[in-house]
Design a protein around this motif. Sequence first.
Motif, PDB file in Angstrom:
ATOM      1  N   GLU A  99      63.763  45.428  26.980  1.00 14.94           N
ATOM      2  CA  GLU A  99      63.959  46.285  25.816  1.00 14.94           C
ATOM      3  C   GLU A  99      65.354  46.089  25.216  1.00 14.94           C
ATOM      4  OE1 GLU A  99      62.875  50.346  26.500  1.00 14.94           O
ATOM      5  OE2 GLU A  99      63.372  50.892  24.433  1.00 14.94           O
ATOM      6  N   LEU A 100      66.371  46.051  26.077  1.00 19.71           N
ATOM      7  CA  LEU A 100      67.746  45.878  25.604  1.00 19.71           C
ATOM      8  C   LEU A 100      67.932  44.520  24.917  1.00 19.71           C
ATOM      9  CD1 LEU A 100      69.767  47.257  28.689  1.00 19.71           C
ATOM     10  CD2 LEU A 100      69.059  48.522  26.637  1.00 19.71           C
ATOM     11  N   SER A 101      67.162  43.540  25.365  1.00 12.09           N
ATOM     12  CA  SER A 101      67.347  42.180  24.833  1.00 12.09           C
ATOM     13  C   SER A 101      66.987  42.090  23.358  1.00 12.09           C
ATOM     14  CB  SER A 101      66.537  41.165  25.654  1.00 12.09           C
ATOM     15  OG  SER A 101      65.165  41.220  25.338  1.00 12.09           O
ATOM     16  N   LYS A 102      66.402  43.135  22.812  1.00 12.91           N
ATOM     17  CA  LYS A 102      66.116  43.191  21.373  1.00 12.91           C
ATOM     18  C   LYS A 102      67.402  43.262  20.565  1.00 12.91           C
ATOM     19  CE  LYS A 102      63.390  43.855  17.761  1.00 12.91           C
ATOM     20  NZ  LYS A 102      62.697  42.661  17.271  1.00 12.91           N
ATOM     21  N   THR A 110      70.594  41.994  21.296  1.00 12.21           N
ATOM     22  CA  THR A 110      71.660  41.025  21.503  1.00 12.21           C
ATOM     23  C   THR A 110      71.078  39.657  21.163  1.00 12.21           C
ATOM     24  OG1 THR A 110      73.322  40.126  23.019  1.00 12.21           O
ATOM     25  CG2 THR A 110      71.184  40.710  23.983  1.00 12.21           C
TER      26      THR A 110
END
Lengths: 362, 362
Positions: free
Chosen positions: A156-159, A161
């Motif tokens: 989810e966080l990789s969206k 960066t």
Amino acid sequence: MIDPWASSSVDYDKLVNKFGIKKFSSVLKDIEDPLPLMTRGVIFGHRDFEKIIPLVNKNKEFAVVSGMMPSGKMHIGHKMVVDQLKWYLKKGGNLSLPIADMESYGARGIDFNQAKEMAVTEYLSNYIALGLDLTDENVLVYLQSEHDPVKNLAFELSKKTNFNELKAIYGFSPSTSISHLYAPIVQVADILLPQIEEYGGPKHVVVPVGVDQDPHIRLTRDISDRFKSKYGFIPPSSTYHRFLTGLTGGKMSSSDPKTAIYLNDSPNEAEKKVKSAKTGGRESLEEQKKLGGCPDQCVVYEMLVYHLIDDDDELKNVYENCKNGTLLCGECKTITAEKMKKFFERLADKREESLEIAKTLL
Amino acid sequence: MIDPWASSSVDYDKLVNKFGIKKFSSVLKDIEDPLPLMTRGVIFGHRDFEKIIPLVNKNKEFAVVSGMMPSGKMHIGHKMVVDQLKWYLKKGGNLSLPIADMESYGARGIDFNQAKEMAVTEYLSNYIALGLDLTDENVLVYLQSEHDPVKNLAFELSKKTNFNELKAIYGFSPSTSISHLYAPIVQVADILLPQIEEYGGPKHVVVPVGVDQDPHIRLTRDISDRFKSKYGFIPPSSTYHRFLTGLTGGKMSSSDPKTAIYLNDSPNEAEKKVKSAKTGGRESLEEQKKLGGCPDQCVVYEMLVYHLIDDDDELKNVYENCKNGTLLCGECKTITAEKMKKFFERLADKREESLEIAKTLL
């Protein structure tokens, strides 16, 4: 406060100024019952640690994240981290200890079974032998590759960066494998994990690291901001400790046996290695008696400060007697080597039992 | 064989020559009991399908992978895929149907709950209503984000691809989000999943897709080779079907209602849309009676070929009567619209029950 590193080879003051890390000394007075690593300046810097202090002092809820990458051998320098974790656990912190097997695969090609084996035999068992109770209900140990919540959060966080950002921080190239590119995002997820709903929602988190890990911390703080509206993340706090100098005067390295005392070394090996260490002695005995030694540049003295002498007065004695030329390197090495040997004997005594406990954790 | 697309707007022959796709016509004779979509040339190309044919003919073990990305509405063109899946299931194939919610998040920012809802109400329920038994023990339906084996495999595979390769295939830029970069790797893992130990190990797999999906297939075949020594992967086979032309003559698009008949349209809407479609009719009625129509360029005729007439003789009649000017567009549209309406009535009848079944699947 004893601060024997004013002339250390790493210019920690510069690090503090350049990257916006704050000096630990400025918050030290507010900490009730600080660790020797704190009072002695081994922990020299922080970000937002003032937010953690009242929680530590009052035993209120906070979390601590400290990862281990199963890629080599644990050495005596790693004890610093375990000492901090023991202190935080006593102070009411929830410890979250990810084993970065996705990183060791992505960055070093170590397969997952091998990483798991190494985590148990090398890391977890030593953590336990060093006195950290990993079976405490406030301690969570997990393998990244087997922990769904962290894998899901990472994706989810990789969206938010991209390659550009990771390249700027880590120097990745377009031919870096995607798994390597992805590894730091999993680490960011490790650090933010205690703040997701499943773990009780937003809370203060502190990450005790070496200063070389600060880029991870900054990336994590940046990404936490980008998901603030969804998760209410509080940017994690961090503390920075000095490196332990290697036996030869450079960095203590997991992969270079000449520089490091490994936690799995035998008591006799550990003793021998102390005796081989670079000291702050002068060219000649005569000169040393006249001018005194240089404990500030002495690997042996550093071992006493970091690991082997708890009592400040005792340590101060060593320092002064070295400076005034009455305690010479030979004698000091003998004393230190003996302490190290004893320390390793206690560690060896606990090894078998620790390993058995470690095996039950993953 | 009826092949009414010799003059189609997409030059399928060129695609075949340029990218190393083989003509489906060359293997057609070996298939016992082929689908009308095959005999009619709608499925026009393949890679390694000759390896699948003996398995299909003898009802031996093979797998079929067909993903759905929950990002829009299903239209009548998607029926083609479902028809193929029904055929493969009958022929003894194991169907693996990933719902690409990691892709819809990474590429389109659709959150996971929304994707799941869409997958159930829009996709799975229509698959069932179209007659595919998703509760069959040989069918696996999963959400990428909730399926550990595929997430773990994706990360493992990501060790052997990099930004350069993905950029060349998908046109990613350095500012593309990492989640977007990662999505095609999850898709590769979807396709290779039936070959991991947990699913019975290496086996022949076929992926029926539109030709625009061939880059995924090639990437998957390349990556399967890079992990051949570890997993023994067999490069997946694939088939390629033509696009369904949109109502206005261009592409039928999930997001443009003027071009598409949606599976959730009412029977009356579907009927009306057929009547609005572009035909292969001439400028004037007189001219058409004299020269005949152009079924090759007719959206209405295409609907009959792809979806509405199973019997080859009946279809041939329509084709010939159009060509010789006895079947005019008005009458043909009325017939086709009526067939479409009936088809949609049957679909509507099954909707409620299909939705109930769909809800139990995820």
